[in-house]
Enzyme design. Structure first.
Site, PDB file in Angstrom:
ATOM      1  N   THR A  60       0.811  -1.219   0.000  1.00 51.29           N
ATOM      2  CA  THR A  60       0.000   0.000   0.000  1.00 51.29           C
ATOM      3  C   THR A  60       0.847   1.272   0.000  1.00 51.29           C
ATOM      4  O   THR A  60       1.980   1.272   0.503  1.00 51.29           O
ATOM      5  CB  THR A  60      -0.898  -0.010   1.269  1.00 51.29           C
ATOM      6  OG1 THR A  60      -1.337   1.330   1.539  1.00 51.29           O
ATOM      7  CG2 THR A  60      -0.142  -0.480   2.494  1.00 51.29           C
ATOM      8  N   GLU A  69       0.411   3.493   1.972  1.00 53.66           N
ATOM      9  CA  GLU A  69       0.618   3.845   3.384  1.00 53.66           C
ATOM     10  C   GLU A  69       2.035   3.500   3.845  1.00 53.66           C
ATOM     11  O   GLU A  69       2.477   3.951   4.901  1.00 53.66           O
ATOM     12  CB  GLU A  69      -0.408   3.143   4.274  1.00 53.66           C
ATOM     13  CG  GLU A  69      -1.829   3.660   4.123  1.00 53.66           C
ATOM     14  CD  GLU A  69      -2.030   5.082   4.633  1.00 53.66           C
ATOM     15  OE1 GLU A  69      -1.513   5.409   5.717  1.00 53.66           O
ATOM     16  OE2 GLU A  69      -2.710   5.864   3.946  1.00 53.66           O
ATOM     17  N   TYR A 104      -1.477   0.481  11.001  1.00 57.38           N
ATOM     18  CA  TYR A 104      -1.757  -0.176   9.715  1.00 57.38           C
ATOM     19  C   TYR A 104      -0.514  -0.121   8.820  1.00 57.38           C
ATOM     20  O   TYR A 104      -0.061  -1.142   8.289  1.00 57.38           O
ATOM     21  CB  TYR A 104      -2.943   0.524   9.033  1.00 57.38           C
ATOM     22  CG  TYR A 104      -3.204   0.077   7.614  1.00 57.38           C
ATOM     23  CD1 TYR A 104      -3.988  -1.039   7.346  1.00 57.38           C
ATOM     24  CD2 TYR A 104      -2.676   0.778   6.521  1.00 57.38           C
ATOM     25  CE1 TYR A 104      -4.229  -1.453   6.033  1.00 57.38           C
ATOM     26  CE2 TYR A 104      -2.911   0.380   5.219  1.00 57.38           C
ATOM     27  CZ  TYR A 104      -3.687  -0.736   4.975  1.00 57.38           C
ATOM     28  OH  TYR A 104      -3.918  -1.131   3.681  1.00 57.38           O
ATOM     29  N   LYS A 107       2.017  -3.144   7.509  1.00 54.89           N
ATOM     30  CA  LYS A 107       2.181  -3.392   6.074  1.00 54.89           C
ATOM     31  C   LYS A 107       3.655  -3.286   5.656  1.00 54.89           C
ATOM     32  O   LYS A 107       4.075  -3.942   4.700  1.00 54.89           O
ATOM     33  CB  LYS A 107       1.314  -2.421   5.268  1.00 54.89           C
ATOM     34  CG  LYS A 107      -0.196  -2.739   5.326  1.00 54.89           C
ATOM     35  CD  LYS A 107      -0.577  -3.861   4.359  1.00 54.89           C
ATOM     36  CE  LYS A 107      -2.085  -4.048   4.262  1.00 54.89           C
ATOM     37  NZ  LYS A 107      -2.474  -5.060   3.277  1.00 54.89           N
TER      38      LYS A 107
HETATM   39  P1  NDP Z   1     -11.650  -4.674   2.463  1.00 56.40           P
HETATM   40  O1  NDP Z   1     -11.669  -4.146   3.848  1.00 56.40           O
HETATM   41  O2  NDP Z   1     -12.803  -4.361   1.554  1.00 56.40           O
HETATM   42  O3  NDP Z   1     -11.496  -6.265   2.502  1.00 56.40           O
HETATM   43  C1  NDP Z   1     -10.684  -6.884   3.456  1.00 56.40           C
HETATM   44  C2  NDP Z   1     -10.898  -8.380   3.419  1.00 56.40           C
HETATM   45  O4  NDP Z   1     -10.065  -8.987   4.408  1.00 56.40           O
HETATM   46  C3  NDP Z   1     -12.341  -8.815   3.741  1.00 56.40           C
HETATM   47  O5  NDP Z   1     -12.696  -9.893   2.903  1.00 56.40           O
HETATM   48  C4  NDP Z   1     -12.223  -9.299   5.180  1.00 56.40           C
HETATM   49  O6  NDP Z   1     -13.170 -10.272   5.531  1.00 56.40           O
HETATM   50  C5  NDP Z   1     -10.842  -9.921   5.149  1.00 56.40           C
HETATM   51  N1  NDP Z   1     -10.277 -10.110   6.481  1.00 56.40           N
HETATM   52  C6  NDP Z   1     -10.138  -9.200   7.475  1.00 56.40           C
HETATM   53  N2  NDP Z   1      -9.564  -9.762   8.551  1.00 56.40           N
HETATM   54  C7  NDP Z   1      -9.341 -11.057   8.236  1.00 56.40           C
HETATM   55  C8  NDP Z   1      -8.775 -12.151   8.934  1.00 56.40           C
HETATM   56  N3  NDP Z   1      -8.336 -12.046  10.199  1.00 56.40           N
HETATM   57  N4  NDP Z   1      -8.690 -13.345   8.293  1.00 56.40           N
HETATM   58  C9  NDP Z   1      -9.145 -13.484   7.030  1.00 56.40           C
HETATM   59  N5  NDP Z   1      -9.713 -12.499   6.328  1.00 56.40           N
HETATM   60  C10 NDP Z   1      -9.795 -11.288   6.928  1.00 56.40           C
HETATM   61  O7  NDP Z   1     -10.282  -4.175   1.789  1.00 56.40           O
HETATM   62  P2  NDP Z   1      -9.946  -3.853   0.263  1.00 56.40           P
HETATM   63  O8  NDP Z   1     -10.584  -4.860  -0.594  1.00 56.40           O
HETATM   64  O9  NDP Z   1     -10.157  -2.410   0.013  1.00 56.40           O
HETATM   65  O10 NDP Z   1      -8.364  -4.056   0.247  1.00 56.40           O
HETATM   66  C11 NDP Z   1      -7.769  -5.311  -0.092  1.00 56.40           C
HETATM   67  C12 NDP Z   1      -6.340  -5.337   0.392  1.00 56.40           C
HETATM   68  O11 NDP Z   1      -5.605  -4.289  -0.235  1.00 56.40           O
HETATM   69  C13 NDP Z   1      -6.153  -5.105   1.895  1.00 56.40           C
HETATM   70  O12 NDP Z   1      -5.051  -5.873   2.304  1.00 56.40           O
HETATM   71  C14 NDP Z   1      -5.839  -3.629   2.000  1.00 56.40           C
HETATM   72  O13 NDP Z   1      -5.108  -3.361   3.174  1.00 56.40           O
HETATM   73  C15 NDP Z   1      -5.010  -3.444   0.751  1.00 56.40           C
HETATM   74  N6  NDP Z   1      -4.996  -2.124   0.160  1.00 56.40           N
HETATM   75  C16 NDP Z   1      -6.176  -1.496  -0.145  1.00 56.40           C
HETATM   76  C17 NDP Z   1      -6.166  -0.259  -0.742  1.00 56.40           C
HETATM   77  C18 NDP Z   1      -7.439   0.426  -1.122  1.00 56.40           C
HETATM   78  O14 NDP Z   1      -7.379   1.624  -1.426  1.00 56.40           O
HETATM   79  N7  NDP Z   1      -8.571  -0.256  -1.152  1.00 56.40           N
HETATM   80  C19 NDP Z   1      -4.891   0.432  -1.056  1.00 56.40           C
HETATM   81  C20 NDP Z   1      -3.717  -0.375  -0.788  1.00 56.40           C
HETATM   82  C21 NDP Z   1      -3.780  -1.585  -0.189  1.00 56.40           C
HETATM   83  P3  NDP Z   1     -14.624  -9.889   6.171  1.00 56.40           P
HETATM   84  O15 NDP Z   1     -15.494  -9.557   4.988  1.00 56.40           O
HETATM   85  O16 NDP Z   1     -14.991 -11.132   6.871  1.00 56.40           O
HETATM   86  O17 NDP Z   1     -14.400  -8.715   7.064  1.00 56.40           O
HETATM   87  P1  GDP Z   2      -6.600   5.959   3.945  1.00 53.02           P
HETATM   88  O1  GDP Z   2      -5.818   6.756   2.963  1.00 53.02           O
HETATM   89  O2  GDP Z   2      -6.410   4.488   3.778  1.00 53.02           O
HETATM   90  O3  GDP Z   2      -6.416   6.387   5.354  1.00 53.02           O
HETATM   91  O4  GDP Z   2      -8.137   6.174   3.496  1.00 53.02           O
HETATM   92  P2  GDP Z   2      -9.330   6.980   4.194  1.00 53.02           P
HETATM   93  O5  GDP Z   2     -10.393   7.103   3.160  1.00 53.02           O
HETATM   94  O6  GDP Z   2      -9.725   6.346   5.489  1.00 53.02           O
HETATM   95  O7  GDP Z   2      -8.714   8.408   4.538  1.00 53.02           O
HETATM   96  C1  GDP Z   2      -8.167   9.242   3.546  1.00 53.02           C
HETATM   97  C2  GDP Z   2      -7.877  10.614   4.157  1.00 53.02           C
HETATM   98  O8  GDP Z   2      -9.119  11.280   4.412  1.00 53.02           O
HETATM   99  C3  GDP Z   2      -7.128  10.558   5.508  1.00 53.02           C
HETATM  100  O9  GDP Z   2      -6.125  11.545   5.509  1.00 53.02           O
HETATM  101  C4  GDP Z   2      -8.200  10.922   6.521  1.00 53.02           C
HETATM  102  O10 GDP Z   2      -7.688  11.599   7.674  1.00 53.02           O
HETATM  103  C5  GDP Z   2      -9.067  11.870   5.694  1.00 53.02           C
HETATM  104  N1  GDP Z   2     -10.436  11.993   6.239  1.00 53.02           N
HETATM  105  C6  GDP Z   2     -11.070  13.173   6.504  1.00 53.02           C
HETATM  106  N2  GDP Z   2     -12.270  12.926   7.040  1.00 53.02           N
HETATM  107  C7  GDP Z   2     -12.413  11.586   7.123  1.00 53.02           C
HETATM  108  C8  GDP Z   2     -13.473  10.750   7.597  1.00 53.02           C
HETATM  109  O11 GDP Z   2     -14.513  11.177   8.076  1.00 53.02           O
HETATM  110  N3  GDP Z   2     -13.264   9.407   7.482  1.00 53.02           N
HETATM  111  C9  GDP Z   2     -12.111   8.884   6.942  1.00 53.02           C
HETATM  112  N4  GDP Z   2     -11.990   7.564   6.832  1.00 53.02           N
HETATM  113  N5  GDP Z   2     -11.093   9.659   6.531  1.00 53.02           N
HETATM  114  C10 GDP Z   2     -11.253  10.993   6.597  1.00 53.02           C
END
Ligand code: NDP
Ligand code: GDP
Length: 326
Positions: A124, A126, A148, A152
Site C-alpha cells: 500500500t 501507506e 496499519y 504493512k
Molecule cells: P476490504 O476491507 O474491503 O477487505 C478486506 C478483506 O479482508 C475482507 O474480505 C475481510 O473479511 C478480510 N479479512 C479481514 N480480517 C481477516 C482475517 N483475520 N482473516 C481473514 N480475512 C480477513 O479491503 P480492500 O478490498 O479495500 O483491500 C484489499 C487489500 O488491499 C487489503 O489488504 C488492503 O489493506 C489493501 N490495500 C487497499 C487499498 C485500497 O485503497 N482499497 C490500497 C492499498 C492496499 P470480512 O469480509 O470477513 O471482514
Molecule cells: P486511507 O488513505 O487508507 O487512510 O483512506 P481513508 O479514506 O480512510 O482516509 C483518507 C484521508 O481522508 C485521511 O487523511 C483521513 O484523515 C481523511 N479523512 C477526513 N475525514 C475523514 C473521515 O470522516 N473518514 C475517513 N476515513 N477519513 C477521513
C-alpha cells in the site's frame, strides 16, 4: 490447462472484483472466508455458485495450511487485512497480527505446501506515509504513520525476504487508494458519496468529516485488480507502484460529489469533528506508476472526476432503493 487461484479477503472490495476477473479468465477460484455470526457475502453474492469457499483466518496458521493443501493454487492473492487506518489506532495489536504476522503465516504455509505458487501481497501507499518526495515511486523510503502502515511495512519486507531466501515468486503491489461502490462505508470517499446521496434523498442534513486537507491518489478498484493479475503473469517477481499519478484533496472530492447533485456551496453541508482527526495522518500521496505502465502495459483510465460520478450514482440508486423498502 485451467489455472487455480486462491484469494484471501474475497468478501472485500478488491477480493470480489478480482474473483470476477479471474472467473472471466477461466480460473478455478478458491476464496478464503472467515466464519462470522452474520455472513458478510454481499460483494460476492452474484458469483457464490462459481467460486469455492474455504474457511480460514489470517490469525490461524493451521487454517491457512489446510486451505492451500485443499486448493493447490498456482497463484495466491493475499488481500485479507484489517484494512482501515482509523481502526488500526484503536486495534493496533489485531492489525499487526492480521496484516503483519498473518502474511508470514501465509508465506510459510505456501513455502511448505505449494512452494512453486506465485504470491501477490496487497502492499500500500501507506508504506510511504510521511513521504519524503512527491510523487512516490518504488525507490521512495518508507515512513509509515499508523499501526496499519507499520504492519504493512513488516509484511512488505517479509515478502521480499521469502523471495530472496527461498526463491519464491512473491510480488508486492504497492497500490495507492482505490475506490468503488463496494468501498467500505468508513473510508472518506464512501462517507462522502453516501452522505451526498442521503442529503439528496432528504435522509440527512450534513456530512461529518475529519481532515479535509489530506490529499490522495484515488483510482478505480476494478482497474487495480487487473494490475494485480498482470503482476502475477510476469516472468519474475517484483514490487510495483500502481497509481493514477494524480492527487486530489478531500475538499476536491467533496466539491465534485456535491456538484453531481447540483449543490455548489458544499461547505454548508459539511461539519468537521475533531474526533475524526487521526493521531498522525498522511498528508499527500501521489504515485508514480511509470514502472508499472512500462512493464505491465497497464494504465489507470478512471480518474477522480469520473470515479466520483460512478460512486455518487451508485449510492443515489442504493439509498433510493433502501428508502423505498423501508
Ligand atoms: P476490504 O476491507 O474491503 O477487505 C478486506 C478483506 O479482508 C475482507 O474480505 C475481510 O473479511 C478480510 N479479512 C479481514 N480480517 C481477516 C482475517 N483475520 N482473516 C481473514 N480475512 C480477513 O479491503 P480492500 O478490498 O479495500 O483491500 C484489499 C487489500 O488491499 C487489503 O489488504 C488492503 O489493506 C489493501 N490495500 C487497499 C487499498 C485500497 O485503497 N482499497 C490500497 C492499498 C492496499 P470480512 O469480509 O470477513 O471482514
Ligand atoms: P486511507 O488513505 O487508507 O487512510 O483512506 P481513508 O479514506 O480512510 O482516509 C483518507 C484521508 O481522508 C485521511 O487523511 C483521513 O484523515 C481523511 N479523512 C477526513 N475525514 C475523514 C473521515 O470522516 N473518514 C475517513 N476515513 N477519513 C477521513
Amino acid at each position: 490447462m485451467t489455472k487455480t487461484a486462491f484469494v484471501t479477503g474475497v468478501t472485500g472490495q478488491d477480493g470480489s472484483y478480482l474473483a470476477e476477473l479471474l472467473l472471466k479468465k477461466g480460473y478455478a477460484v478458491y476464496g478464503m472466508i472467515r466464519r462470522l455470526s452474520s455472513p458478510n457475502t454481499r460483494n460476492i453474492a452474484h458469483i457464490m455458485d462459481q467460486i469455492h469457499l474455504i474457511d480460514g483466518d489470517m490469525t490461524d496458521q493451521s487454517s491457512l495450511i489446510t486451505a492451500l493443501m485443499e486448493s493447490k493454487p498456482d497463484e495466491i492473492y493475499n488481500l485479507a487485512a484489517q484494512s482501515f487506518v482509523g481502526t488500526s489506532f484503536r486495534q493496533p495489536v489485531l492489525t499487526a497480527d492480521v496484516n503483519g504476522l498473518g502474511v508470514v503465516r501465509l508465506l510459510d504455509a505456501a513455502r511448505s505446501t505449494v512452494p512453486d505458487a506465485k504470491v501477490y501481497q496487497a502492499s500500500t501507499s501507506e508504506l510511504f506515509g510521511k513521504a519524503t518526495e512527491i510523487p512516490q515511486s518504488e525507490t521512495t523510503p518508507f515512513h509509515p504513520r499508523s499501526p496499519y502502515g507499520v504492519a504493512k511495512v513488516f509484511a512488505y519486507w517479509a515478502c521480499v525476504n521469502y523471495r530472496e531466501s527461498y526463491g519464491m515468486y512473491v510480488s508486492n503491489g504497492i497500490l495507492f487508494n482505490h475506490e468503488s461502490p463496494r468501498r467500505g462505508m468508513e473510508f472518506v470517499t464512501r462517507r462522502i458519496t453516501n452522505g451526498v446521496a442521503r442529503i439528496h434523498h432528504k435522509l440527512a442534513k450534513h456530512i461529518t468529516l475529519g481532515n479535509l486537507d489530506a490529499k490522495r491518489d484515488w483510482g478505480y478498484a476494478p482497474e487495480y485488480v487487473d494490475a494485480m493479475w498482470r503482476m502475477m503473469q510476469q516472468k519474475g517477481p517484483g514490487d510495483l507502484v500502481i497509481a493514477t499519478g494524480e492527487t486530489y484533496s478531500v475538499r476536491d472530492f467533496l466539491r465534485l460529489a456535491f456538484a453531481e447533485v447540483g449543490i455548489e456551496d458544499y461547505e454548508a453541508y459539511v461539519k468537521v469533528d475533531e474526533k475524526l482527526l487521526r493521531p498522525a495522518d498522511v498528508h499527500t500521496l501521489c504515485g508514480n506508476p511509470a514502472k508499472a505502465e512500462k512493464s505491465l502495459g497497464w494504465k489507470a483510465k478512471t480518474k477522480v472526476p469520473e470515479l466520483v460520478k460512478i460512486m455518487v450514482e451508485a449510492d443515489l440508486e442504493r439509498v433510493k432503493e433502501e428508502r423505498h423498502h423501508r
